[in-house]
Write an enzyme that holds these catalytic residues in place. Structure first.
Site, PDB file in Angstrom:
ATOM      1  N   ASN A 157     -10.067  -0.730  -1.912  1.00 12.28           N
ATOM      2  CA  ASN A 157      -8.639  -0.509  -1.654  1.00 12.28           C
ATOM      3  C   ASN A 157      -7.849  -1.107  -2.822  1.00 12.28           C
ATOM      4  O   ASN A 157      -7.829  -2.328  -2.997  1.00 12.28           O
ATOM      5  CB  ASN A 157      -8.282  -1.185  -0.327  1.00 12.28           C
TER       6      ASN A 157
ATOM      7  N   HIS B 242      -3.704   7.009   1.206  1.00 10.61           N
ATOM      8  CA  HIS B 242      -3.957   5.692   0.621  1.00 10.61           C
ATOM      9  C   HIS B 242      -5.367   5.275   1.025  1.00 10.61           C
ATOM     10  O   HIS B 242      -5.746   5.401   2.191  1.00 10.61           O
ATOM     11  CB  HIS B 242      -2.929   4.684   1.136  1.00 10.61           C
TER      12      HIS B 242
ATOM     13  N   CYS C  29       0.812  -1.224   0.000  1.00  9.24           N
ATOM     14  CA  CYS C  29       0.000   0.000   0.000  1.00  9.24           C
ATOM     15  C   CYS C  29       0.842   1.269   0.000  1.00  9.24           C
ATOM     16  O   CYS C  29       0.383   2.322  -0.423  1.00  9.24           O
ATOM     17  CB  CYS C  29      -0.946  -0.002   1.191  1.00  9.24           C
TER      18      CYS C  29
END
Ligand code: COA
Length: 333
Positions: free
Chosen positions: A290, A260, A114
């Protein structure tokens, strides 16, 4: 001093929309549970066989090049961040070089999940500051959907992740703007709390096949959700603060924070704890879930398209994820 700045951004998400209701037909979950815990309404999943991580990265890269007013031949280095490469090896950077028909420039693959895009941007920034390269293509792309456990067993992970790609053309500038600083961190003590353990060199495919254990789920991503959540909210705030302090700024100076897109609740927690107004934070996890290394460039690109990023704005990028790794970047747009 020579700086790097983002000259153009692009993104690509697959057309196939998967809603929470679609997921509830595959596993025991509900739109209500997913929205309440994560803020996600839908995500994009590649129709099996119709695209790849590198393929989506190339589409995003073409848009970024176009918007930067550059040709692929202007690129002198590629940095590709992903946790879901087309092949175990080689990494997808070389596939982008080939697909865009760029001369034999270097292609570097970043494995920071991430935090991948911010790590990749940091690498590009350093290469540009030292004068080694002038125009660097930075890509974050993920194809999660093919590797998720789409049964009730995997629901704690699967409902969160989506596919997509984002890209930036990072270029050298002598103007007083661009990337001001980047800040990278890791803490491997938590590696197994958010990980995909096998197949890997510690667990080769032969071993998995020999054992033939139907309960072996080591090849699906594992996430200790609440553990990740607790660390994420702390590290996000810390690393944003670190970037602000390094540049003698305060949270009031931030025009837009692009975190993020891990979980809307995490972003809201950071917003509150850092006393940021709603208009200072950009979220699009509701639409895409995500997308790991792709989430920041997709979000930043959309923010630019929506006019939420203007020349001279102070933009903060921040990420946290598997490793654990976390990172931030402060940019004068
Ligand atoms: N649908 C319905 N129920 C679900 C579910 C789903 N998709 N996923 C898990 N559950 C259930 C669990 O089985 C558990 O049931 P039980 O109490 O009967 O055992 C219950 O919901 C609570 O599970 P828990 O994991 O404690 O939920 P949570 O409140 O921690 O929320 C996350 C789970 C994953 C949404 C949350 O922990 C989170 O967002 N963590 C951070 C994740 C993240 O950002 N990851 C990316 C990092 S970059």
């Amino acid at each position: 001093m020579r700086k790097s700045r983002i000259a153009g951004m692009g993104y690509y998400v697959p057309e196939n929309v998967v809603t929470n209701d679609d997921l509830s037909k595959m596993m025991d979950t509900s739109d209500e549970w997913i929205q309440e815990r994560t803020g996600i309404k839908e995500r994009r999943w590649v129709v099996p066989g119709e695209d790849t991580t590198s393929g989506m990265g190339v589409k995003a890269a073409k848009m970024a090049l176009d918007r930067a007013g550059m040709q692929a031949s202007d690129i002198d280095f590629i940095v590709f961040a992903t946790l879901s490469p087309d092949y175990y090896f080689p990494g997808p950077g070389v596939q982008v070089q080939e697909a865009l028909g760029i001369d034999t420039v270097g292609a570097l693959d970043v494995r920071n999940q991430c935090s991948g895009f911010v790590y990749a941007l940091s690498v590009a920034d350093q290469f540009i500051k030292t004068g080694m390269y002038k125009n660097i293509l930075v890509i974050g792309s993920e194809l999660h959907s093919g590797g998720l456990d789409k049964t009730t067993r995997g629901r704690g992970v699967t409902v969160i992740f989506g596919d997509g790609a984002g890209a930036a053309v990072v270029t050298a500038t002598d103007e007083d703007r661009g990337v001001l600083s980047t800040h990278l961190h890791s803490e491997g003590a938590h590696a197994k709390e958010l990980a995909l353990i096998g197949p890997a060199t510690r667990r080769w495919v032969n071993e998995i096949i020999e054992e033939n254990d139907e309960n072996d789920i080591s090849y699906f991503p594992y996430m200790n959700g609440s553990y990740v959540f607790k660390h994420a909210v702390r590290r996000f705030a810390e690393v944003i603060q670190e970037a602000l302090v390094a540049n003698s700024c305060t949270s009031e100076d931030i025009d837009l924070l692009v975190p993020h897109q891990a979980n809307l609740r995490i972003a809201q927690f950071i917003q509150k704890s850092m006393r940021l107004r709603e208009d200072q934070v950009y979220n699009n996890i509701m639409k895409y879930g995500n997308t790991t290394a792709a989430s920041i460039p997709i979000a930043l690109c959309e923010a630019v398209e929506e006019g939420r990023v203007k020349e001279g704005d102070l933009i903060c990028l921040a990420a946290f994820g598997s490793g654990f790794t976390w990172a931030s970047a402060l940019i004068r747009w």
